[in-house]
Write an enzyme that holds these catalytic residues in place. Structure first.
Site, PDB file in Angstrom:
ATOM      1  N   ARG A 168       0.865  -1.169   0.000  1.00  0.00           N
ATOM      2  CA  ARG A 168       0.000   0.000   0.000  1.00  0.00           C
ATOM      3  C   ARG A 168       0.906   1.225   0.000  1.00  0.00           C
ATOM      4  O   ARG A 168       2.033   1.182   0.504  1.00  0.00           O
ATOM      5  CB  ARG A 168      -0.897   0.030   1.244  1.00  0.00           C
ATOM      6  CG  ARG A 168      -1.804  -1.187   1.406  1.00  0.00           C
ATOM      7  CD  ARG A 168      -2.567  -1.102   2.716  1.00  0.00           C
ATOM      8  NE  ARG A 168      -3.468  -2.245   2.896  1.00  0.00           N
ATOM      9  CZ  ARG A 168      -3.166  -3.364   3.539  1.00  0.00           C
ATOM     10  NH1 ARG A 168      -1.945  -3.507   4.072  1.00  0.00           N
ATOM     11  NH2 ARG A 168      -4.046  -4.345   3.651  1.00  0.00           N
ATOM     12  N   LYS A 191      -1.653  -2.606   8.198  1.00  0.00           N
ATOM     13  CA  LYS A 191      -2.804  -2.170   8.981  1.00  0.00           C
ATOM     14  C   LYS A 191      -2.791  -2.832  10.353  1.00  0.00           C
ATOM     15  O   LYS A 191      -2.347  -3.958  10.507  1.00  0.00           O
ATOM     16  CB  LYS A 191      -4.106  -2.513   8.248  1.00  0.00           C
ATOM     17  CG  LYS A 191      -4.354  -1.659   7.005  1.00  0.00           C
ATOM     18  CD  LYS A 191      -5.711  -1.971   6.403  1.00  0.00           C
ATOM     19  CE  LYS A 191      -6.017  -1.051   5.231  1.00  0.00           C
ATOM     20  NZ  LYS A 191      -7.357  -1.343   4.634  1.00  0.00           N
ATOM     21  N   HIS A 259      -2.549   3.091  -5.889  1.00  0.00           N
ATOM     22  CA  HIS A 259      -3.115   1.877  -5.295  1.00  0.00           C
ATOM     23  C   HIS A 259      -3.420   0.829  -6.359  1.00  0.00           C
ATOM     24  O   HIS A 259      -3.409  -0.372  -6.073  1.00  0.00           O
ATOM     25  CB  HIS A 259      -4.381   2.204  -4.513  1.00  0.00           C
ATOM     26  CG  HIS A 259      -4.759   1.158  -3.503  1.00  0.00           C
ATOM     27  ND1 HIS A 259      -3.931   0.817  -2.446  1.00  0.00           N
ATOM     28  CD2 HIS A 259      -5.851   0.368  -3.395  1.00  0.00           C
ATOM     29  CE1 HIS A 259      -4.506  -0.129  -1.722  1.00  0.00           C
ATOM     30  NE2 HIS A 259      -5.669  -0.425  -2.281  1.00  0.00           N
ATOM     31  N   ARG A 262      -0.784  -1.837  -6.700  1.00  0.00           N
ATOM     32  CA  ARG A 262      -0.895  -2.960  -5.755  1.00  0.00           C
ATOM     33  C   ARG A 262      -1.891  -3.998  -6.289  1.00  0.00           C
ATOM     34  O   ARG A 262      -1.644  -5.203  -6.225  1.00  0.00           O
ATOM     35  CB  ARG A 262      -1.333  -2.433  -4.392  1.00  0.00           C
ATOM     36  CG  ARG A 262      -1.712  -3.501  -3.363  1.00  0.00           C
ATOM     37  CD  ARG A 262      -2.004  -2.805  -2.034  1.00  0.00           C
ATOM     38  NE  ARG A 262      -2.829  -3.587  -1.121  1.00  0.00           N
ATOM     39  CZ  ARG A 262      -2.354  -4.458  -0.235  1.00  0.00           C
ATOM     40  NH1 ARG A 262      -1.053  -4.670  -0.152  1.00  0.00           N
ATOM     41  NH2 ARG A 262      -3.168  -5.096   0.587  1.00  0.00           N
ATOM     42  N   HIS A 285      -3.386  -9.227   4.049  1.00  0.00           N
ATOM     43  CA  HIS A 285      -4.819  -9.265   4.348  1.00  0.00           C
ATOM     44  C   HIS A 285      -5.071 -10.097   5.595  1.00  0.00           C
ATOM     45  O   HIS A 285      -4.549 -11.211   5.729  1.00  0.00           O
ATOM     46  CB  HIS A 285      -5.594  -9.889   3.176  1.00  0.00           C
ATOM     47  CG  HIS A 285      -5.737  -8.974   2.009  1.00  0.00           C
ATOM     48  ND1 HIS A 285      -5.969  -9.429   0.731  1.00  0.00           N
ATOM     49  CD2 HIS A 285      -5.671  -7.620   1.923  1.00  0.00           C
ATOM     50  CE1 HIS A 285      -6.051  -8.401  -0.098  1.00  0.00           C
ATOM     51  NE2 HIS A 285      -5.872  -7.297   0.604  1.00  0.00           N
ATOM     52  N   TYR A 294      -9.759 -10.872  -5.553  1.00  0.00           N
ATOM     53  CA  TYR A 294      -8.885 -10.815  -6.719  1.00  0.00           C
ATOM     54  C   TYR A 294      -9.131 -11.966  -7.692  1.00  0.00           C
ATOM     55  O   TYR A 294      -8.704 -11.905  -8.839  1.00  0.00           O
ATOM     56  CB  TYR A 294      -7.418 -10.796  -6.281  1.00  0.00           C
ATOM     57  CG  TYR A 294      -7.000  -9.471  -5.709  1.00  0.00           C
ATOM     58  CD1 TYR A 294      -6.709  -8.399  -6.533  1.00  0.00           C
ATOM     59  CD2 TYR A 294      -6.935  -9.275  -4.330  1.00  0.00           C
ATOM     60  CE1 TYR A 294      -6.339  -7.167  -6.012  1.00  0.00           C
ATOM     61  CE2 TYR A 294      -6.568  -8.056  -3.799  1.00  0.00           C
ATOM     62  CZ  TYR A 294      -6.276  -7.008  -4.647  1.00  0.00           C
ATOM     63  OH  TYR A 294      -5.926  -5.787  -4.134  1.00  0.00           O
TER      64      TYR A 294
END
Length: 314
Positions: A168, A191, A259, A262, A285, A294
């Site tokens: 990211r 994150k 983005h 990515r 993730h 995806y």
């Protein structure tokens, strides 16, 4: 505003006046497009017409001020029964919010109940990756728009990390000098402060090293890896602006953002045969369901390749 004669019959003068003021505000001050103004006007008119039936009387500013949360929910339920999609319902509620916000700001009336209403939940939008050729062209092109060569090398290093390692943009720009460690892996803080190790491809490592060598500022181990023109930590906006120039020069769609690189990383790996679990680890993730999005993108991407490869049918 459409159908003024109809409005005259069912709305009291102060509401008609408020609607006109809002319309003038959208047109003159906010400079909204004709399409937006017409859509918002229709949505608010639907809402007000619903209220005349729902409340059983002509509308006044007082009745709008005293609406409860249940009244707004009843309106959304009526639009749902009319067959509106969640996206259309969200837009309709957004128009009503905009009108109520305008009236609050201009001391026409004040209603807090609308703040309690949540917009309908929308299905997740699939990411839009770049094709391999477009992604590679973006990497080659981005250094051209900087007045100083080291800044061009920096921008190239950043987007190389986004496409070559799937970071990211916030992850790339939060890297410190010690993040590299001199090996073939890079430590990334994602994150929720979750750390992960991501492979550093030789071409990406070379791009970063070229930037570090050319950078006029000393990069400290506990300081930012990517620096701005004045020596502070680089802002994401700078890379976004650089990608805007790339889009304009290469004729890429508006979806070609930092983005999107990515997304391209993930899609191209799936196309090459990567499994979902490995991709989940690379992307950081927390849930596999996020990575599974995806698979739909990958199918769409393959279909585009398939259609473009075949001769056009006549």
């Amino acid at each position: 505003m459409e159908d003024h004669q109809n409005l005259d019959k069912i709305y009291q003068p102060k509401i008609r006046s408020s609607l006109k003021r809002w319309h003038d505000y959208l047109t003159s001050e906010k400079r909204s497009s004709v399409h937006t103004i017409n859509a918002y006007s229709r949505d608010v008119e639907y809402f007000l017409q619903f209220l005349t039936l729902h409340l059983g009387s002509s509308l006044s500013l007082e009745s709008l001020q005293h609406l409860k949360a249940k009244d707004f929910r009843a309106y959304l339920s009526s639009r749902h029964r009319a067959g509106l999609t969640p996206a259309s319902m969200a837009r309709s509620l957004s128009a009503v919010r905009a009108f109520f916000k305008f009236c609050r700001k201009n001391n026409i009336f004040h209603n807090d109940a609308i703040d309690l209403i949540r917009s309908p939940k929308l299905p997740p939008r699939l990411p839009r990756p770049l094709g391999e050729k477009a992604a590679k062209e973006a990497l080659k092109d981005i250094h051209k728009y900087s007045l100083e060569s080291w800044i061009g090398l920096r921008d190239c290093a950043v987007v190389s990390l986004l496409y070559g390692s799937g970071l990211r943009i916030s992850e790339a720009l939060s890297l410190n000098g010690q993040s590299l460690g001199g090996g073939e892996m890079i430590k990334v803080l994602g994150k929720r402060n979750k750390e992960r190790l991501v492979p550093l491809l030789p071409v990406v490592k070379e791009a970063i090293e070229a930037y570090i060598h050319a950078c006029p500022y000393k990069i400290m181990e506990d300081g930012a890896l990517f620096l701005g023109a004045k020596g502070g930590r680089l802002s994401p906006r700078i890379i976004q602006l650089a990608m805007q120039k790339v889009r304009a020069n290469l004729g890429l769609p508006s979806s070609a953002t930092p983005h999107a690189l990515r997304h391209s990383f993930a899609t191209h790996l799936l196309t090459a045969g990567s499994d979902l679990r490995s991709l989940q680890e690379l992307l950081g993730h927390e849930n596999l369901s996020s990575t599974q999005n995806y698979t739909d993108v990958d199918t769409a991407y393959l279909m585009d390749v398939y259609r473009n490869a075949l001769p056009h049918q006549k």
